[in-house]
Design a protein around this motif. Structure first.
Motif, PDB file in Angstrom:
ATOM      1  N   ARG A  71       0.628  -1.388   0.111  1.00  0.00           N
ATOM      2  CA  ARG A  71       0.136   0.083   0.042  1.00  0.00           C
ATOM      3  C   ARG A  71       0.914   1.108  -0.051  1.00  0.00           C
ATOM      4  NH1 ARG A  71      -1.802   3.426   4.014  1.00  0.00           N
ATOM      5  NH2 ARG A  71      -4.030   4.395   3.369  1.00  0.00           N
ATOM      6  N   ARG A  72       1.843   1.456   0.991  1.00  0.00           N
ATOM      7  CA  ARG A  72       2.811   2.249   0.858  1.00  0.00           C
ATOM      8  C   ARG A  72       3.392   2.598  -0.294  1.00  0.00           C
ATOM      9  NH1 ARG A  72       7.937   1.249   4.150  1.00  0.00           N
ATOM     10  NH2 ARG A  72       8.114  -0.123   2.356  1.00  0.00           N
ATOM     11  N   ASP A  73       4.068   1.472  -1.239  1.00  0.00           N
ATOM     12  CA  ASP A  73       4.667   1.687  -2.348  1.00  0.00           C
ATOM     13  C   ASP A  73       3.651   2.134  -3.274  1.00  0.00           C
ATOM     14  OD1 ASP A  73       6.934   0.819  -0.929  1.00  0.00           O
ATOM     15  OD2 ASP A  73       6.826  -1.110  -1.903  1.00  0.00           O
ATOM     16  N   ALA A  74       2.354   1.771  -3.283  1.00  0.00           N
ATOM     17  CA  ALA A  74       1.395   2.177  -4.352  1.00  0.00           C
ATOM     18  C   ALA A  74       0.718   3.676  -4.076  1.00  0.00           C
ATOM     19  CB  ALA A  74      -0.005   1.134  -4.258  1.00  0.00           C
ATOM     20  N   ILE A  75       0.988   4.221  -2.892  1.00  0.00           N
ATOM     21  CA  ILE A  75       0.647   5.285  -2.611  1.00  0.00           C
ATOM     22  C   ILE A  75       1.952   6.515  -3.047  1.00  0.00           C
ATOM     23  CG2 ILE A  75       0.441   7.203  -0.807  1.00  0.00           C
ATOM     24  CD1 ILE A  75      -1.231   5.131   0.718  1.00  0.00           C
ATOM     25  N   ALA A  76       2.977   5.794  -2.911  1.00  0.00           N
ATOM     26  CA  ALA A  76       4.297   6.691  -3.393  1.00  0.00           C
ATOM     27  C   ALA A  76       4.157   6.731  -5.087  1.00  0.00           C
ATOM     28  CB  ALA A  76       5.531   5.876  -2.962  1.00  0.00           C
ATOM     29  N   ARG A  77       3.788   5.634  -5.702  1.00  0.00           N
ATOM     30  CA  ARG A  77       3.740   5.510  -7.010  1.00  0.00           C
ATOM     31  C   ARG A  77       2.719   6.432  -7.606  1.00  0.00           C
ATOM     32  NH1 ARG A  77       4.428  -0.163  -6.530  1.00  0.00           N
ATOM     33  NH2 ARG A  77       2.289  -0.315  -6.847  1.00  0.00           N
ATOM     34  N   SER A  78       1.608   6.532  -6.893  1.00  0.00           N
ATOM     35  CA  SER A  78       0.610   7.376  -7.405  1.00  0.00           C
ATOM     36  C   SER A  78       0.949   8.787  -7.355  1.00  0.00           C
ATOM     37  CB  SER A  78      -0.629   7.053  -6.486  1.00  0.00           C
ATOM     38  OG  SER A  78      -1.780   8.230  -6.744  1.00  0.00           O
ATOM     39  N   ALA A  80       4.020  10.150  -7.204  1.00  0.00           N
ATOM     40  CA  ALA A  80       5.122  10.352  -8.166  1.00  0.00           C
ATOM     41  C   ALA A  80       4.334  10.709  -9.729  1.00  0.00           C
ATOM     42  CB  ALA A  80       6.028   9.086  -8.281  1.00  0.00           C
ATOM     43  N   ALA A  81       3.379   9.655  -9.968  1.00  0.00           N
ATOM     44  CA  ALA A  81       2.652   9.993 -11.404  1.00  0.00           C
ATOM     45  C   ALA A  81       1.854  11.141 -11.138  1.00  0.00           C
ATOM     46  CB  ALA A  81       1.850   8.725 -11.498  1.00  0.00           C
ATOM     47  N   GLU A  82       1.333  11.689 -10.186  1.00  0.00           N
ATOM     48  CA  GLU A  82       0.406  12.899 -10.189  1.00  0.00           C
ATOM     49  C   GLU A  82       1.579  14.077 -10.602  1.00  0.00           C
ATOM     50  OE1 GLU A  82      -1.510  13.076  -6.519  1.00  0.00           O
ATOM     51  OE2 GLU A  82      -3.170  11.596  -7.153  1.00  0.00           O
ATOM     52  N   ALA A  83       2.624  14.003  -9.733  1.00  0.00           N
ATOM     53  CA  ALA A  83       3.674  14.899  -9.911  1.00  0.00           C
ATOM     54  C   ALA A  83       4.279  15.328 -11.199  1.00  0.00           C
ATOM     55  CB  ALA A  83       4.886  14.900  -8.846  1.00  0.00           C
ATOM     56  N   GLU A  84       4.536  14.024 -11.748  1.00  0.00           N
ATOM     57  CA  GLU A  84       5.045  13.983 -13.111  1.00  0.00           C
ATOM     58  C   GLU A  84       4.250  14.563 -14.162  1.00  0.00           C
ATOM     59  OE1 GLU A  84       6.159  10.720 -16.467  1.00  0.00           O
ATOM     60  OE2 GLU A  84       6.685  10.382 -14.331  1.00  0.00           O
ATOM     61  N   ALA A  85       2.701  14.088 -13.876  1.00  0.00           N
ATOM     62  CA  ALA A  85       1.862  14.611 -14.706  1.00  0.00           C
ATOM     63  C   ALA A  85       1.520  16.017 -14.503  1.00  0.00           C
ATOM     64  CB  ALA A  85       0.402  14.096 -14.610  1.00  0.00           C
ATOM     65  N   ALA A  86       1.585  16.717 -13.313  1.00  0.00           N
ATOM     66  CA  ALA A  86       1.684  18.283 -13.098  1.00  0.00           C
ATOM     67  C   ALA A  86       2.771  18.821 -13.719  1.00  0.00           C
ATOM     68  CB  ALA A  86       1.475  18.523 -11.547  1.00  0.00           C
ATOM     69  N   ALA A  87       3.757  18.064 -13.617  1.00  0.00           N
ATOM     70  CA  ALA A  87       5.070  18.896 -14.302  1.00  0.00           C
ATOM     71  C   ALA A  87       5.144  18.911 -15.809  1.00  0.00           C
ATOM     72  CB  ALA A  87       6.527  18.203 -13.825  1.00  0.00           C
ATOM     73  N   ARG A  88       4.420  17.875 -16.325  1.00  0.00           N
ATOM     74  CA  ARG A  88       4.247  17.767 -17.680  1.00  0.00           C
ATOM     75  C   ARG A  88       3.148  18.805 -18.272  1.00  0.00           C
ATOM     76  NH1 ARG A  88       2.067  12.737 -18.728  1.00  0.00           N
ATOM     77  NH2 ARG A  88       3.773  11.690 -17.335  1.00  0.00           N
TER      78      ARG A  88
END
Length: 104
Positions: A71-78, A80-88
């Motif tokens: 669960r902790r790893d899935a939250i971290a991946r989520s 990171a994906a949100e931050a990458e999408a916001a940066a893009r």
């Protein structure tokens, strides 16, 4: 009686679930090891299942530990994906720079 205004719910508190579940799991295994030498006495008094209850608590704790880490790893991946999408999104063509002349 006057109604009180409703306030929005606060965000959930972040806790170190892995450490909490890991600590509980260790305690279950320690209890099993402490009770194991007294198995005969416990059985004589009708409590012979106690060590096995502790062992099953420890084994279930291992499953809980696996779940909390996943669960902790899935939250971290989520996140990171949100931050990458916001940066893009911020680097997109609508930010006022010409993509052909932009120097990265």
């Amino acid at each position: 009686m006057p109604k009180t205004p409703l306030h929005p719910s606060p965000p959930p508190l972040e806790a170190n679930d892995v450490a909490i579940v890991g600590g509980g799991t260790v305690l279950w295994f320690v209890a099993f090891l402490v009770l194991l030498p007294f198995q005969g006495t416990l059985s004589d008094h009708g409590h012979g299942t106690w060590p096995w209850i502790c062992l099953s608590g420890g084994l279930l704790g291992l499953i809980g530990l696996w779940y909390c880490r996943a669960r902790r790893d899935a939250i971290a991946r989520s996140r990171a994906a949100e931050a990458e999408a916001a940066a893009r999104e911020n680097d997109g063509p609508g930010n006022g720079q010409n993509q052909a002349t932009r120097s990265d």
